[in-house]
Motif scaffolding. Structure first.
Motif, PDB file in Angstrom:
ATOM      1  N   ARG B  36       0.855  -1.178   0.000  1.00  0.00           N
ATOM      2  CA  ARG B  36       0.000   0.000   0.000  1.00  0.00           C
ATOM      3  C   ARG B  36       0.894   1.232   0.000  1.00  0.00           C
ATOM      4  O   ARG B  36       1.933   1.265   0.666  1.00  0.00           O
ATOM      5  N   ILE B  76     -10.117  -6.273   0.718  1.00  0.00           N
ATOM      6  CA  ILE B  76     -10.149  -5.490   1.953  1.00  0.00           C
ATOM      7  C   ILE B  76     -11.600  -5.464   2.406  1.00  0.00           C
ATOM      8  O   ILE B  76     -12.474  -4.962   1.693  1.00  0.00           O
ATOM      9  N   SER B  79     -14.209  -1.667   4.516  1.00  0.00           N
ATOM     10  CA  SER B  79     -13.221  -0.626   4.227  1.00  0.00           C
ATOM     11  C   SER B  79     -13.465   0.635   5.066  1.00  0.00           C
ATOM     12  O   SER B  79     -14.587   0.930   5.500  1.00  0.00           O
ATOM     13  N   ASP B  83      -8.212   3.572   4.362  1.00  0.00           N
ATOM     14  CA  ASP B  83      -7.702   2.609   3.374  1.00  0.00           C
ATOM     15  C   ASP B  83      -7.457   3.271   2.024  1.00  0.00           C
ATOM     16  O   ASP B  83      -6.923   2.636   1.110  1.00  0.00           O
TER      17      ASP B  83
END
Lengths: 113, 111
Positions: B36, B76, B79, B83
Protein backbone atom coordinates in the motif's frame (compact mmCIF):
# COMPACT_ATOMS: atom_id res chain seq x y z
CA UNK A 1 9.99 -6.82 9.70
CA UNK A 2 12.75 -4.34 8.94
CA UNK A 3 12.97 -0.63 9.50
CA UNK A 4 14.46 1.29 6.60
CA UNK A 5 15.40 4.92 7.14
CA UNK A 6 16.09 7.36 4.35
CA UNK A 7 17.65 10.79 4.49
CA UNK A 8 16.76 13.38 3.38
CA UNK A 9 13.01 12.87 3.38
CA UNK A 10 12.54 15.90 1.19
CA UNK A 11 14.75 18.43 -0.56
CA UNK A 12 14.63 21.19 -3.12
CA UNK A 13 17.70 21.25 -5.33
CA UNK A 14 19.12 23.58 -7.93
CA UNK A 15 19.54 22.20 -11.43
CA UNK A 16 23.07 21.10 -12.21
CA UNK A 17 23.79 20.07 -8.64
CA UNK A 18 24.02 16.58 -7.17
CA UNK A 19 22.34 15.10 -4.12
CA UNK A 20 23.16 11.97 -2.18
CA UNK A 21 20.38 9.99 -0.52
CA UNK A 22 21.23 7.71 2.36
CA UNK A 23 19.48 4.47 3.24
CA UNK A 24 19.99 2.67 6.54
CA UNK A 25 18.51 -0.73 7.39
CA UNK A 26 18.17 -1.86 11.00
CA UNK A 27 19.48 -5.33 10.21
CA UNK A 28 21.99 -6.90 7.85
CA UNK A 29 20.56 -7.62 4.43
CA UNK A 30 22.03 -9.09 1.29
CA UNK A 31 20.03 -7.26 -1.33
CA UNK A 32 19.18 -3.56 -1.44
CA UNK A 33 17.41 -1.77 -4.26
CA UNK A 34 16.79 1.78 -5.41
CA UNK A 35 13.58 2.86 -7.16
CA UNK A 36 12.36 6.07 -8.69
CA UNK A 37 8.73 7.17 -8.75
CA UNK A 38 8.01 10.11 -10.99
CA UNK A 39 4.89 12.18 -10.27
CA UNK A 40 1.73 10.19 -10.91
CA UNK A 41 3.68 7.14 -12.01
CA UNK A 42 4.51 3.73 -10.63
CA UNK A 43 7.86 2.66 -9.25
CA UNK A 44 10.74 2.03 -11.62
CA UNK A 45 13.75 0.03 -10.50
CA UNK A 46 16.98 1.98 -10.92
CA UNK A 47 19.51 -0.55 -9.69
CA UNK A 48 20.39 -3.32 -7.29
CA UNK A 49 23.02 -2.25 -4.76
CA UNK A 50 25.50 -5.07 -4.28
CA UNK A 51 27.73 -5.18 -1.23
CA UNK A 52 31.37 -5.23 -2.20
CA UNK A 53 30.82 -4.78 -5.91
CA UNK A 54 29.36 -2.36 -8.40
CA UNK A 55 25.62 -1.86 -8.54
CA UNK A 56 23.62 -3.58 -11.25
CA UNK A 57 21.68 -1.00 -13.26
CA UNK A 58 18.41 -1.47 -15.09
CA UNK A 59 17.96 -0.46 -18.68
CA UNK A 60 17.82 3.30 -19.02
CA UNK A 61 19.86 4.04 -15.90
CA UNK A 62 23.63 4.59 -15.85
CA UNK A 63 26.25 4.79 -13.17
CA UNK A 64 27.41 8.28 -14.16
CA UNK A 65 23.96 9.69 -13.48
CA UNK A 66 23.05 7.52 -10.48
CA UNK A 67 26.21 6.37 -8.69
CA UNK A 68 25.46 3.96 -5.86
CA UNK A 69 27.55 2.90 -2.93
CA UNK A 70 27.06 -0.14 -0.69
CA UNK A 71 29.86 -0.15 1.85
CA UNK A 72 28.30 -2.74 4.18
CA UNK A 73 25.26 -4.94 4.73
CA UNK A 74 23.11 -2.24 6.35
CA UNK A 75 23.78 0.92 4.36
CA UNK A 76 23.60 2.28 0.82
CA UNK A 77 23.63 5.65 -0.90
CA UNK A 78 22.21 6.84 -4.19
CA UNK A 79 23.50 10.02 -5.77
CA UNK A 80 21.45 11.86 -8.35
CA UNK A 81 24.03 13.74 -10.40
CA UNK A 82 23.76 16.91 -12.46
CA UNK A 83 20.08 17.19 -11.70
CA UNK A 84 17.47 18.55 -14.06
CA UNK A 85 13.75 19.17 -13.44
CA UNK A 86 13.06 15.75 -14.98
CA UNK A 87 14.78 14.18 -11.98
CA UNK A 88 12.07 15.52 -9.67
CA UNK A 89 10.75 12.29 -8.17
CA UNK A 90 10.41 10.22 -5.06
CA UNK A 91 13.43 7.97 -4.64
CA UNK A 92 12.83 4.84 -2.61
CA UNK A 93 15.24 2.44 -1.02
CA UNK A 94 14.24 -1.15 -0.35
CA UNK A 95 15.83 -4.23 1.14
CA UNK A 96 15.19 -7.94 0.93
CA UNK A 97 14.81 -9.49 4.35
CA UNK A 98 14.15 -13.01 5.55
CA UNK A 99 11.79 -15.09 3.47
CA UNK A 100 12.31 -12.84 0.43
CA UNK A 101 10.14 -10.16 2.01
CA UNK A 102 11.07 -6.78 0.57
CA UNK A 103 10.55 -3.68 2.68
CA UNK A 104 10.68 -0.06 1.63
CA UNK A 105 11.78 3.16 3.22
CA UNK A 106 9.59 6.24 3.40
CA UNK A 107 11.19 7.70 0.31
CA UNK A 108 13.10 10.87 -0.47
CA UNK A 109 11.08 13.50 -2.33
CA UNK A 110 13.32 15.59 -4.56
CA UNK A 111 12.22 18.70 -6.39
CA UNK A 112 14.67 20.20 -8.88
CA UNK A 113 14.23 23.86 -9.71
CA UNK B 1 7.50 -10.24 -17.85
CA UNK B 2 7.74 -10.45 -14.08
CA UNK B 3 5.69 -7.30 -13.70
CA UNK B 4 2.39 -7.51 -11.92
CA UNK B 5 -0.60 -5.88 -13.59
CA UNK B 6 -3.37 -4.63 -11.31
CA UNK B 7 -7.02 -4.36 -12.18
CA UNK B 8 -8.98 -2.17 -11.90
CA UNK B 9 -6.76 0.89 -12.21
CA UNK B 10 -9.13 2.86 -10.02
CA UNK B 11 -11.82 1.88 -7.55
CA UNK B 12 -14.19 4.06 -5.57
CA UNK B 13 -16.38 2.62 -2.82
CA UNK B 14 -18.28 3.69 0.27
CA UNK B 15 -16.92 3.15 3.74
CA UNK B 16 -17.95 -0.24 5.04
CA UNK B 17 -18.00 -1.89 1.65
CA UNK B 18 -15.49 -4.49 0.53
CA UNK B 19 -12.79 -3.71 -2.03
CA UNK B 20 -11.34 -6.31 -4.36
CA UNK B 21 -8.23 -5.75 -6.44
CA UNK B 22 -6.82 -8.22 -8.92
CA UNK B 23 -3.29 -8.90 -10.11
CA UNK B 24 -2.01 -10.86 -13.06
CA UNK B 25 1.53 -11.81 -13.99
CA UNK B 26 3.26 -13.87 -16.65
CA UNK B 27 6.26 -15.68 -15.19
CA UNK B 28 6.84 -18.35 -12.57
CA UNK B 29 7.17 -16.94 -9.10
CA UNK B 30 8.31 -17.89 -5.62
CA UNK B 31 5.93 -15.50 -3.92
CA UNK B 32 3.76 -12.47 -4.53
CA UNK B 33 3.80 -9.40 -2.30
CA UNK B 34 1.14 -6.71 -1.87
CA UNK B 35 1.91 -3.14 -0.88
CA UNK B 36 0.00 0.00 0.00
CA UNK B 37 1.19 3.50 -0.77
CA UNK B 38 -0.43 6.56 0.69
CA UNK B 39 0.00 9.68 -1.39
CA UNK B 40 3.62 10.81 -1.52
CA UNK B 41 4.79 8.24 0.99
CA UNK B 42 6.80 5.03 0.95
CA UNK B 43 5.42 1.56 0.35
CA UNK B 44 3.97 -0.35 3.26
CA UNK B 45 4.31 -4.11 3.02
CA UNK B 46 0.88 -5.69 3.51
CA UNK B 47 1.23 -9.38 2.92
CA UNK B 48 3.38 -12.02 1.22
CA UNK B 49 1.84 -15.17 -0.19
CA UNK B 50 4.08 -18.03 -1.28
CA UNK B 51 3.62 -20.00 -4.47
CA UNK B 52 2.48 -23.08 -2.52
CA UNK B 53 -0.20 -21.12 -0.64
CA UNK B 54 -3.69 -20.46 -1.96
CA UNK B 55 -5.05 -18.02 0.58
CA UNK B 56 -3.73 -15.86 3.37
CA UNK B 57 -5.35 -13.53 5.88
CA UNK B 58 -4.09 -10.56 7.83
CA UNK B 59 -6.68 -8.58 9.78
CA UNK B 60 -9.16 -7.20 7.25
CA UNK B 61 -7.01 -8.33 4.33
CA UNK B 62 -7.50 -11.54 2.42
CA UNK B 63 -5.14 -12.51 -0.39
CA UNK B 64 -5.58 -15.39 -2.79
CA UNK B 65 -3.11 -16.83 -5.27
CA UNK B 66 -3.82 -19.05 -8.25
CA UNK B 67 -0.52 -20.03 -9.82
CA UNK B 68 -2.25 -21.98 -12.60
CA UNK B 69 -3.95 -18.78 -13.74
CA UNK B 70 -1.01 -16.60 -12.70
CA UNK B 71 -3.32 -14.34 -10.76
CA UNK B 72 -3.84 -12.99 -7.27
CA UNK B 73 -6.48 -10.93 -5.54
CA UNK B 74 -6.51 -8.65 -2.52
CA UNK B 75 -9.76 -8.24 -0.63
CA UNK B 76 -10.15 -5.49 1.95
CA UNK B 77 -13.23 -6.06 4.05
CA UNK B 78 -15.24 -3.38 5.85
CA UNK B 79 -13.22 -0.63 4.23
CA UNK B 80 -12.39 2.61 6.02
CA UNK B 81 -11.55 6.07 4.74
CA UNK B 82 -7.99 5.43 5.94
CA UNK B 83 -7.70 2.61 3.37
CA UNK B 84 -7.66 5.24 0.64
CA UNK B 85 -4.32 4.64 -1.10
CA UNK B 86 -2.66 3.01 -4.09
CA UNK B 87 -2.18 -0.74 -3.93
CA UNK B 88 0.50 -2.66 -5.78
CA UNK B 89 1.13 -6.32 -6.33
CA UNK B 90 4.70 -7.47 -6.91
CA UNK B 91 5.49 -10.99 -8.11
CA UNK B 92 8.86 -12.20 -6.82
CA UNK B 93 11.11 -14.73 -8.49
CA UNK B 94 14.40 -15.85 -6.96
CA UNK B 95 15.72 -16.05 -10.53
CA UNK B 96 15.77 -12.27 -10.73
CA UNK B 97 15.62 -11.42 -7.04
CA UNK B 98 13.88 -8.12 -7.66
CA UNK B 99 10.38 -6.64 -7.77
CA UNK B 100 8.96 -5.00 -10.86
CA UNK B 101 5.85 -2.92 -10.29
CA UNK B 102 2.79 -2.29 -12.41
CA UNK B 103 0.62 0.81 -12.30
CA UNK B 104 -1.28 -0.23 -9.20
CA UNK B 105 -4.91 0.21 -8.19
CA UNK B 106 -5.97 3.54 -6.75
CA UNK B 107 -8.60 2.96 -4.10
CA UNK B 108 -10.80 5.73 -2.81
CA UNK B 109 -13.00 5.00 0.20
CA UNK B 110 -15.65 7.65 0.71
CA UNK B 111 -16.77 8.35 4.27
Amino acid sequence: SAVISQKPSRDICQRGTSLTIQCQVDSQVTMMFWYRQQPGQSLTLIATANQGSEATYESGFVIDKFPISRPNLTFSTLTVSNMSPEDSSIYLCSAECSGNTIYFGEGSWLTVV
Amino acid sequence: SQQGEEDPQALSIQEGENATMNCSYKTSINNLQWYRQNSGRGLVHLILIRSNEREKHSGRLRVTLDTSKKSSSLLITASRAADTASYFCAPFSSNTGKLIFGQGTTLQVKP
